[in-house]
Design an enzyme around this catalytic site. Structure first.
Site, PDB file in Angstrom:
ATOM      1  N   ASP A 153      43.050  -0.607 -46.937  1.00  0.00           N
ATOM      2  CA  ASP A 153      42.063  -0.123 -45.775  1.00  0.00           C
ATOM      3  C   ASP A 153      41.447   1.370 -46.034  1.00  0.00           C
ATOM      4  OD1 ASP A 153      41.241  -0.362 -42.596  1.00  0.00           O
ATOM      5  OD2 ASP A 153      42.315   1.556 -42.979  1.00  0.00           O
ATOM      6  N   GLY A 181      39.175  -0.831 -41.562  1.00  0.00           N
ATOM      7  CA  GLY A 181      38.646  -1.772 -42.360  1.00  0.00           C
ATOM      8  C   GLY A 181      39.271  -3.248 -42.644  1.00  0.00           C
ATOM      9  N   ASP A 182      40.650  -3.213 -42.365  1.00  0.00           N
ATOM     10  CA  ASP A 182      41.295  -4.570 -42.322  1.00  0.00           C
ATOM     11  C   ASP A 182      41.033  -5.366 -41.146  1.00  0.00           C
ATOM     12  OD1 ASP A 182      42.636  -4.514 -44.718  1.00  0.00           O
ATOM     13  OD2 ASP A 182      44.104  -3.001 -44.165  1.00  0.00           O
ATOM     14  N   LEU A 183      40.517  -4.634 -39.998  1.00  0.00           N
ATOM     15  CA  LEU A 183      40.301  -5.517 -38.970  1.00  0.00           C
ATOM     16  C   LEU A 183      38.882  -5.835 -38.605  1.00  0.00           C
ATOM     17  CD1 LEU A 183      43.009  -3.395 -36.554  1.00  0.00           C
ATOM     18  CD2 LEU A 183      43.188  -5.856 -37.564  1.00  0.00           C
TER      19      LEU A 183
END
Length: 412
Positions: A153, A181-183
């Site tokens: 992320d 970024g991960d979500l």
């Protein structure tokens, strides 16, 4: 309500960590049957080994019992069935092939090239099941990108330009605490997956849905004209306030902070009345938006001076009474206990499959309310490999002796 939007949809979940599991969590919340395939040799999803863990006594840094589940898995594993498979063993890939044949969707978030090396890429899945929707979430896209193939992320935040949109000029880059970024990527992955299912219909072909973490986050950065602002001399990084939307920003009071968003003439006039400066409502410096942008430093200083001598209980009612949008800046612990989000099921208590409800701990819900369908996560996270027998027997119709043989060989 018992109807669910994705009732009857079977998802083979090859994901690990956060981006992929959050996508399949949402699909489970929408009603899909999510079969989580985990590697028995590595202990399954990496989230299973994320401290802290939940034991009978509560949160602990380390496991007190081998069956203690991590808080990460308790949140991300809900609504899913766990099957262990050794995908490096031909027999494991054969079982996976049977799962794909029975499924509607595959979701994976391996690094670029890994599925091809394992022999389980989109071309393989499409040959087995032409109707499969194969969704890939990766750092730089399914074909890879420059530099390392792995994208955490923070790496994605750095490359997307996001870190240079917060803070003030001259300060170090700001890493967002929430792993955006991960979500963000899984949200687009779910949109793409559901869209592909809709396009496929009852008798059409599937397709490859390819979502890049970098592309997803950078596309959001591009929603704001940061490069255009720089071109005309407006700073991208403006700290606690946003001069081009003045009055707009975060202001300190005696016992905390509040956020203020008042870019329109009516809202700005309300702010000036709230801070006891009605004489400035018609002032050419503040009456129109262009004037407020040109004189933003002075306007924000007036608000800051007024705020620092007041408490939240004094400042917020004064602002809202004059129609100025303002709210307390809350910490995460307070925010996730808001009665509104709890009532709507957008944040829910953590449930452990062995120890039951932990009302003091909060987990993400499914933030989608529908008038004619349920969107909830009603089953707790599974133990590693908990559903090997029921999935292989009920979905794939394997006889008991074959399942026993696969278990004895360590394939599942």
């Amino acid at each position: 309500m018992t109807a669910r939007p994705l009732d009857g949809v079977v998802v083979v979940d090859l994901t690990t960590a956060l981006a992929g599991p959050y996508a399949t969590l949402l699909l489970a919340g929408l009603g899909a049957r999510v079969i989580k395939v985990e590697n028995p040799a590595t202990g399954g999803d990496s989230s299973r080994n994320n401290s802290p863990y939940l034991s009978a006594e509560g949160l602990t840094i380390g496991r007190q019992d081998p069956e203690d589940l991590s808080l990460s898995m308790l949140v991300r594993g809900r609504g899913k069935e766990s099957v262990t498979l050794d995908l490096k063993d031909p027999r494991g890939r054969e079982v996976l092939g049977d799962l794909v044949r029975a499924a509607d969707v595959v979701v994976e978030n391996f690094s670029a090239g890994v599925t091809t090396r394992l022999g389980i890429d989109h071309a393989w899945a499409r040959a087995i099941n032409p109707r499969i929707v194969y969704t890939s979430i990766s750092g730089f896209g399914a074909q890879g990108g420059p530099g390392s193939g792995k994208a955490m992320d923070t790496i994605v935040q750095a490359l997307s330009g996001l870190m240079m949109t917060a803070g003030t000029p001259g300060e170090p880059p700001v890493r967002f605490g929430l792993p955006v970024g991960d979500l963000v990527a899984p949200l687009y992955a779910v949109i793409g997956t559901v869209s592909a299912l809709l396009q496929r219909g009852s008798d059409g072909p599937g397709q490859h849905v390819d979502v890049s973490m970098l592309g997803a986050l950078t596309s959001l950065v591009a929603c704001e004209p940061f490069d255009a602002l720089e071109e005309i001399g407006l700073p991208v990084r403006t700290g606690a306030t946003v001069p081009r939307l003045a009055p707009f920003g975060v202001f300190e009071v005696e016992d905390g902070w509040f956020a203020l968003c008042a870019p329109t003439n009516a809202f700005a006039a309300g702010v000036l009345r709230a801070i006891e400066r009605p004489d400035l409502v018609e002032d050419p410096r503040f009456a129109e938006r262009d004037g407020r942008v040109a004189n933003a430093t002075e306007l924000h200083a007036l608000i800051a001076d007024w705020a620092k001598r007041r408490t939240l209980a004094e400042a917020l009612p004064a602002l809202t009474a004059h129609g100025a949008p303002a709210a307390e800046v809350r910490d995460p612990a307070a925010a996730v206990r808001d009665a509104i989000v709890a009532d709507r099921g957008e944040v829910v208590p953590v449930v452990d499959p062995r120890h039951g409800l932990f009302p003091e701990l909060r987990a993400t819900g499914v933030p989608i309310r529908m008038s004619g369908a349920a969107t909830t996560l009603d089953r707790p996270a599974p133990q590693l490999g908990e559903h090997v027998r029921p999935v292989l027997a009920d979905l794939l119709h394997y006889p008991a002796d074959r399942i026993d043989e696969l278990l004895a060989a360590g394939v599942v």
